[in-house]
Write a protein that holds these residues in place. Structure first.
Motif, mmCIF file in Angstrom:
data_model
loop_
_atom_site.group_PDB
_atom_site.id
_atom_site.type_symbol
_atom_site.label_atom_id
_atom_site.label_comp_id
_atom_site.label_asym_id
_atom_site.label_seq_id
_atom_site.Cartn_x
_atom_site.Cartn_y
_atom_site.Cartn_z
ATOM 1 N N ALA A 300 0.816 -1.219 0.000
ATOM 2 C CA ALA A 300 0.000 0.000 0.000
ATOM 3 C C ALA A 300 0.850 1.271 0.000
ATOM 4 N N GLU A 301 1.971 1.267 0.766
ATOM 5 C CA GLU A 301 2.776 2.492 0.849
ATOM 6 C C GLU A 301 3.362 2.879 -0.502
ATOM 7 N N ILE A 302 3.771 1.883 -1.287
ATOM 8 C CA ILE A 302 4.316 2.181 -2.613
ATOM 9 C C ILE A 302 3.192 2.517 -3.585
ATOM 10 N N ALA A 303 2.089 1.778 -3.519
ATOM 11 C CA ALA A 303 0.956 2.054 -4.406
ATOM 12 C C ALA A 303 0.437 3.472 -4.204
ATOM 13 N N ASN A 304 0.353 3.931 -2.958
ATOM 14 C CA ASN A 304 -0.106 5.295 -2.682
ATOM 15 C C ASN A 304 0.829 6.324 -3.290
#
Length: 384
Positions: A300-304
Motif C-alpha cells: 500500500a505504501e508504494i501504491a499510494n
C-alpha cells in the motif's frame, strides 16, 4: 429455379466452416492489450494500470536490503587463546622425582588428553582440584595448576594446550565447498576467513546469500557485500550456524517471449530489460513491443506514492505498462526494477491475430474445396 447438388454442397461446407470459426476463438498466448485495459479500476476492474515513467521507476525501485544488526557488527574478535565452556584442553605435567604424584615409576611426565571444560567453566586436575578455566588463557590456567601442585611435588612443570572443542566451533551448511563443523582458530575468527576455510561458495557469487544464526538472533547478507563492506566481515562466536544459499527470488514470464516459465533472478537487482533478455527476448514474429506488462501485488505504501494517494490500504493489484517503441522506452525498461513474484507478460501484435484468422480461413476454404470436390464426384457417380 433448381439448385444443383454441387452448389448445395459448397454452401453447406462454407456455412459449416464459418460456423466453426465463429464459435471457436483463435489460439493465442493470452489477453490482448484491449482486454487488459478493460480490467483497470478506471473501467470498473480491480487493477491499477500505470504507464511507466521516471517517477514510477524511482518509486518502485525496491531491492531487498540485507545486512547485520549492530549486535553482530559490534561484537569484537574473540581471542584465539580464550578458553570457553565446552572447550577441550590437553595437559602435560612433568615432575622432578622418580615416583611422582601423577607419573609412574619409570616416567616423570603425565599427559592428560581431552580434559573437557564443563558448563560452569571448570576443569578437574588430580591433586590440583577444580580450576576455573573459562575466560582464562592457557597460560593463566598453567600458572594456577603449577601453583597448586608445587606444594605437593617439587618444581612441577605444566603445559596447557587449547584444543578445538564444542565451545569454539561453528557449523557451515548449504552451498559451501565443505559442509561441516569447524573450530574457531586464530586464522578463522571472522566470517570471510571461515567461509574460505570451508572451501568457499559453490554457487554464483551474484546470487549467494549468507545467513548467520547466533542464538535467537539472525543476520543475512549478500555474499558479495561481505567484501564490499568490511563491517559485514563479523567476528564469529562459538555455536554460530552459517548457511549459504541461493537467492530464492523469481519472476514469471508469459506471452510472446522466448521462454514461458518461472525464472530465477541472476543478480541482486534485475531490470525489465534484463528480465526480457533473460527469457530470450521478444518473439520477433509475434510480440507487440508496445504491450509489455508487469503484473504485481504492490504494498500500500508504494501504491499510494505511485498513484499520488493516501487512502489505499493493503496490497494493491498494479499493472505497469512499458512501450519499448517510445523514444525513451528502452531507458524506462532499463530503469524499471523487477521484483520477486512479478509476472512479465508480452502481448501479441495485432497482425498476429490477423494472420491467424487468414490462415484459419484459408484452411477452411481449402476444406470447403475438398468437400465440394467430393460432392461433385459423388454427384457425377450417382448420375452416371
Amino acid at each position: 429455379m433448381k439448385h444443383s447438388p454441387s452448389r448445395w454442397a459448397r454452401s453447406i461446407a462454407l456455412l459449416a466452416a464459418v460456423s466453426v470459426l465463429a464459435s471457436c476463438g483463435l489460439p493465442r498466448v493470452g489477453p490482448n492489450k484491449r482486454e487488459i485495459f478493460a480490467g483497470s479500476v478506471q473501467r470498473e476492474g480491480d487493477a491499477f494500470i500505470i504507464s511507466v515513467n521516471d517517477r514510477v521507476t524511482r518509486t518502485t525501485a525496491v531491492v531487498p536490503a540485507l545486512g547485520f544488526s549492530e549486535s553482530f557488527i559490534r561484537a569484537g574478535v574473540v581471542g584465539s587463546d580464550t578458553i570457553r565452556p565446552g572447550d577441550t584442553l590437553g595437559l602435560t605435567i612433568w615432575e622432578n622425582v622418580d615416583d611422582g604424584l601423577l607419573a609412574g615409576e619409570t616416567a616423570n611426565a603425565t599427559t592428560l588428553e581431552e580434559v573437557q571444560v564443563d558448563g560452569s567453566g571448570f576443569i578437574f586436575v588430580p591433586y590440583a582440584g577444580r580450576i576455573k578455566a573459562a575466560g582464562n588463557t592457557p597460560e593463566a590456567v598453567r600458572r594456577v595448576i603449577t601453583r597448586k601442585l608445587e606444594d605437593q611435588t617439587p618444581d612441577p612443570q605444566v603445559e596447557v594446550r587449547r584444543l578445538a572443542g564444542d565451545g569454539s566451533t561453528v557449523s557451515l551448511i548449504g552451498a559451501i565447498g565443505g559442509q561441516g563443523v569447524y573450530a574457531i582458530e586464530r586464522p578463522t575468527r571472522t566470517l570471510s576467513a571461515m567461509l574460505a576455510r570451508a572451501g568457499g561458495v559453490t554457487i554464483e557469487p551474484e546470487i549467494a546469500q549468507v545467513t548467520v544464526l547466533r542464538g535467537e538472533k539472525q543476520g543475512k547478507i549478500w555474499f558479495q557485500d561481505l567484501y564490499k563492506n568490511p563491517e559485514f566481515d563479523i567476528a564469529l562466536r562459538g555455536g554460530d550456524r552459517i548457511l549459504v544459499e541461493e537467492d530464492t527470488r523469481a519472476f514469471t514470464a508469459l506471452g510472446a517471449t522466448g521462454t514461458q516459465a518461472r525464472v530465477p533472478f541472476e543478480s541482486q537487482s534485475l531490470s525489465a530489460v534484463e528480465a526480457i533478455a533473460q527469457v530470450g527476448g521478444l518473439l520477433s514474429a509475434s510480440a507487440d513491443p508496445t504491450g509489455v506488462f508487469i503484473f504485481r501485488n504492490e504494498p500500500a505504501e508504494i501504491a499510494n506514492q505511485v498513484l499520488g494517494r493516501t487512502d489505499l490500504v493493503g496490497a494493491q493489484r498494479m499493472v505497469y505498462v512499458l512501450d519499448l517503441t517510445e523514444p525513451n522506452g528502452m531507458f524506462m525498461a532499463r530503469d524499471f526494477v523487477i521484483r520477486d513474484d512479478d509476472t512479465l507478460y508480452v502481448t501479441e501484435a495485432p497482425f498476429t491475430q490477423w494472420n491467424k484468422t487468414i490462415s484459419a480461413l484459408t484452411g477452411t476454404l481449402t476444406a470447403v474445396g475438398t468437400i465440394t470436390t467430393t460432392a461433385d464426384s459423388l454427384t457425377g457417380a450417382s448420375g452416371g
